[in-house]
Design a protein around this motif. Structure first.
Motif, short mmCIF file in Angstrom:
data_model
loop_
_atom_site.label_atom_id
_atom_site.label_comp_id
_atom_site.label_asym_id
_atom_site.label_seq_id
_atom_site.Cartn_x
_atom_site.Cartn_y
_atom_site.Cartn_z
N ARG A 1 46.03 18.74 66.50
CA ARG A 1 44.67 19.28 66.47
C ARG A 1 44.07 19.35 67.88
O ARG A 1 43.07 20.03 68.08
N ASP A 2 44.64 18.63 68.82
CA ASP A 2 44.18 18.65 70.21
C ASP A 2 44.96 19.71 71.00
O ASP A 2 45.35 19.50 72.15
N MET B 1 48.87 17.39 59.04
CA MET B 1 50.12 17.61 58.31
C MET B 1 50.29 19.09 57.99
O MET B 1 49.33 19.77 57.66
N ILE B 2 51.51 19.57 58.10
CA ILE B 2 51.84 20.91 57.63
C ILE B 2 52.20 20.75 56.16
O ILE B 2 53.17 20.04 55.84
N PRO B 3 51.42 21.34 55.24
CA PRO B 3 51.65 21.12 53.82
C PRO B 3 53.09 21.42 53.40
O PRO B 3 53.68 22.41 53.82
N CYS C 1 50.77 12.47 51.25
CA CYS C 1 49.96 13.46 50.55
C CYS C 1 50.35 14.85 51.04
O CYS C 1 51.18 14.98 51.94
N LYS C 2 49.79 15.88 50.44
CA LYS C 2 50.07 17.28 50.79
C LYS C 2 51.56 17.60 50.77
O LYS C 2 52.07 18.33 51.61
N GLY C 3 52.29 17.01 49.83
CA GLY C 3 53.71 17.29 49.71
C GLY C 3 54.59 16.47 50.65
O GLY C 3 55.79 16.67 50.69
N HIS C 4 54.00 15.55 51.40
CA HIS C 4 54.75 14.70 52.33
C HIS C 4 55.13 13.38 51.67
O HIS C 4 54.33 12.80 50.95
N ILE C 5 56.33 12.90 51.94
CA ILE C 5 56.67 11.56 51.50
C ILE C 5 56.01 10.57 52.44
O ILE C 5 55.68 10.90 53.58
#
Length: 94
Positions: free
Chosen positions: A47-48, A36-38, A12-16
């Motif tokens: 995130r940590d 994820m970095i879009p 999702c978000k442009g990731h395969i």
């Protein structure tokens, strides 16, 4: 026959969608929270950040309780003076 442990990431978000089987990657991916970095397949930010940003790569693996760290050969890259921070790359098996 038994299947190799894996983790499915992306999709999702442009990731395969990718299925990763590298034990070191799976340890890091499951030990910490990632975002994820879009539109940048395979690129994530942790995130940590407060927990891990001050750790050198090998200490990060110790925090992640990785048993694979003894065979690592990290690569250190630096660019010209306009990029003050080096890039540290730890290759995964796949």
């Amino acid at each position: 026959s038994s299947s190799m442990p894996s983790v499915s990431i992306g999709g999702c978000k442009g990731h395969i969608n990718e299925v990763v089987t590298d034990p070191l990657f799976m340890t890091l991916f499951t030990q910490f929270r990632w975002k994820m970095i879009p539109n940048c397949t395979g690129r994530y930010t942790c995130r940590d950040h407060k927990q891990v940003s001050s750790l050198p790569p090998l200490e990060l693996l110790e925090v992640a309780k990785s048993t694979e760290r003894n065979d690592l050969d990290p690569y250190y890259f630096t660019f010209d003076a306009t990029h003050k921070d080096p890039i540290i790359v730890i290759p995964f098996s796949n």
